[in-house]
Write a protein that holds these residues in place. Sequence first.
Motif, PDB file in Angstrom:
ATOM      1  N   UNK A 197       0.719  -1.118  -0.050  1.00 13.05           N
ATOM      2  CA  UNK A 197      -0.084   0.014   0.060  1.00 13.05           C
ATOM      3  C   UNK A 197       0.664   1.326  -0.001  1.00 13.05           C
ATOM      4  N   UNK A 198       1.997   1.540   0.856  1.00 11.35           N
ATOM      5  CA  UNK A 198       2.576   2.375   1.240  1.00 11.35           C
ATOM      6  C   UNK A 198       3.427   2.697  -0.250  1.00 11.35           C
ATOM      7  N   UNK A 199       4.279   1.664  -0.917  1.00 14.59           N
ATOM      8  CA  UNK A 199       4.790   1.870  -2.151  1.00 14.59           C
ATOM      9  C   UNK A 199       4.051   2.331  -3.163  1.00 14.59           C
ATOM     10  N   UNK A 200       2.886   1.827  -3.206  1.00 19.21           N
ATOM     11  CA  UNK A 200       2.110   2.210  -4.313  1.00 19.21           C
ATOM     12  C   UNK A 200       1.313   3.696  -4.200  1.00 19.21           C
ATOM     13  N   UNK A 201       1.342   3.856  -3.026  1.00 18.31           N
ATOM     14  CA  UNK A 201       0.865   5.522  -2.828  1.00 18.31           C
ATOM     15  C   UNK A 201       1.927   6.299  -3.038  1.00 18.31           C
ATOM     16  N   UNK A 202       3.105   5.863  -2.654  1.00 22.95           N
ATOM     17  CA  UNK A 202       4.201   6.979  -2.961  1.00 22.95           C
ATOM     18  C   UNK A 202       4.575   6.882  -4.404  1.00 22.95           C
ATOM     19  N   UNK A 203       4.286   5.551  -5.298  1.00 25.42           N
ATOM     20  CA  UNK A 203       4.911   5.753  -6.484  1.00 25.42           C
ATOM     21  C   UNK A 203       3.888   6.102  -7.446  1.00 25.42           C
ATOM     22  N   UNK A 204       2.627   5.528  -7.407  1.00 22.25           N
ATOM     23  CA  UNK A 204       1.693   5.802  -8.484  1.00 22.25           C
ATOM     24  C   UNK A 204       0.731   7.132  -7.690  1.00 22.25           C
ATOM     25  N   UNK A 205       0.480   7.100  -6.424  1.00 26.54           N
ATOM     26  CA  UNK A 205      -0.474   8.082  -6.117  1.00 26.54           C
ATOM     27  C   UNK A 205       0.186   9.411  -6.126  1.00 26.54           C
ATOM     28  N   UNK A 206       1.531   9.581  -5.615  1.00 28.80           N
ATOM     29  CA  UNK A 206       2.204  10.894  -5.475  1.00 28.80           C
ATOM     30  C   UNK A 206       3.192  11.125  -6.596  1.00 28.80           C
ATOM     31  N   UNK A 207       3.943   9.875  -6.969  1.00 27.75           N
ATOM     32  CA  UNK A 207       5.032  10.009  -7.955  1.00 27.75           C
ATOM     33  C   UNK A 207       4.518  10.434  -9.433  1.00 27.75           C
ATOM     34  N   UNK A 208       3.771   9.540  -9.709  1.00 28.98           N
ATOM     35  CA  UNK A 208       3.185   9.662 -11.098  1.00 28.98           C
ATOM     36  C   UNK A 208       2.663  11.160 -11.508  1.00 28.98           C
ATOM     37  N   UNK A 209       1.680  11.686 -10.586  1.00 28.76           N
ATOM     38  CA  UNK A 209       1.296  12.856 -10.749  1.00 28.76           C
ATOM     39  C   UNK A 209       2.120  14.223 -10.666  1.00 28.76           C
ATOM     40  N   UNK A 210       3.086  13.797  -9.857  1.00 27.07           N
ATOM     41  CA  UNK A 210       4.021  14.851  -9.512  1.00 27.07           C
ATOM     42  C   UNK A 210       4.969  14.778 -11.049  1.00 27.07           C
ATOM     43  N   UNK A 211       5.303  13.858 -11.515  1.00 24.67           N
ATOM     44  CA  UNK A 211       6.020  13.618 -12.779  1.00 24.67           C
ATOM     45  C   UNK A 211       5.283  14.574 -13.752  1.00 24.67           C
ATOM     46  N   UNK A 212       4.053  14.253 -13.913  1.00 27.28           N
ATOM     47  CA  UNK A 212       3.174  15.030 -15.007  1.00 27.28           C
ATOM     48  C   UNK A 212       3.275  16.360 -14.651  1.00 27.28           C
ATOM     49  N   UNK A 213       3.031  16.708 -13.257  1.00 26.71           N
ATOM     50  CA  UNK A 213       2.793  18.248 -13.040  1.00 26.71           C
ATOM     51  C   UNK A 213       4.191  18.989 -13.203  1.00 26.71           C
ATOM     52  N   UNK A 214       5.258  18.470 -12.931  1.00 28.03           N
ATOM     53  CA  UNK A 214       6.509  19.041 -13.099  1.00 28.03           C
ATOM     54  C   UNK A 214       6.764  19.032 -14.668  1.00 28.03           C
ATOM     55  N   UNK A 215       6.514  18.392 -15.501  1.00 31.00           N
ATOM     56  CA  UNK A 215       6.639  18.372 -16.759  1.00 31.00           C
ATOM     57  C   UNK A 215       5.959  19.616 -17.408  1.00 31.00           C
ATOM     58  N   UNK A 216       4.595  19.794 -16.907  1.00 27.75           N
ATOM     59  CA  UNK A 216       3.692  20.799 -17.285  1.00 27.75           C
ATOM     60  C   UNK A 216       4.263  21.981 -17.072  1.00 27.75           C
ATOM     61  N   UNK A 217       4.901  22.021 -15.961  1.00 23.89           N
ATOM     62  CA  UNK A 217       5.539  23.358 -15.423  1.00 23.89           C
ATOM     63  C   UNK A 217       6.866  23.897 -16.048  1.00 23.89           C
TER      64      UNK A 217
END
Length: 260
Positions: A197-217
């Motif tokens: 659960x923790x790994x998926x929250x960090x990797x998919x729940x936080x990491x994936x959107x963070x990468x997308x947002x950063x690339x948008x910026x």
Amino acid sequence: GGWIGTNYGWRSAFYFLGFPGVLVAVLVYLIREQQRGRTEVSAPKYTSNDWKLLFRSKPLRYHYAGYAMLALATNTLTIWMPTFFNRVHGYSIATLGLVAGLTSLTSGIASTLLGGFLADRLRRFRPGGRMLLGSIASILAVPFWIVLLFSYNVPLLLVANFFLLGLSLIWIAPAMADAHEISGPHLRGLTVGIFVCLVHVIAYGIGAPLMGKLNDLLGAATNPTVMRYGFLISPLACVVAAVVLWRGSRTFDEYARETH
């Protein structure tokens, strides 16, 4: 998957490749479980009432944190790299699907088995040997990430992707084994559940959107090449994972001496 997505749409790929898993689930349900604790002679004597002790375990905290950071980088490879190669290098989804499939069959299967083998060997020398393997894999992944993000040489990209996928999977079996050993037979289900659960929250729940947002910026929509800099989070996460897992391996050594 890439071929189906190109010719029939990405949703169809999920239908064709996902639903057969239901049949596999039926077969797994029919597997007869062995007696619990049969092989764990020296495991902690926790009972199901001792679940709060899991949150006091220093090795487990390092274990969770280190592998969560490593999974963040791994997630970038599996989720965002097809988009990266499509936009920056111009490869089609069908080609990327074929390369990903062949790489998974070769590097993925071999590294998963090799990870279990190497982890068992390192575990013979010291209790924290499995986490040490995770630390080594994390730091070895850093130069391959740099090559993957900044090289234009096709053979070099293929080699980097091959080894990077292997290093991204080599830690899974050792991580599960350590979770079992730390928690013992009566709490391993909860321990692994928290871990996944923790790994998926960090990797998919936080990491994936963070990468997308950063690339948008950074303006990746109009200049795809800047995606290279957004994805530098992955090698940085690998460095953090290497340090945390190395510290976790040392803590696991101390924990083993105290409990045994």
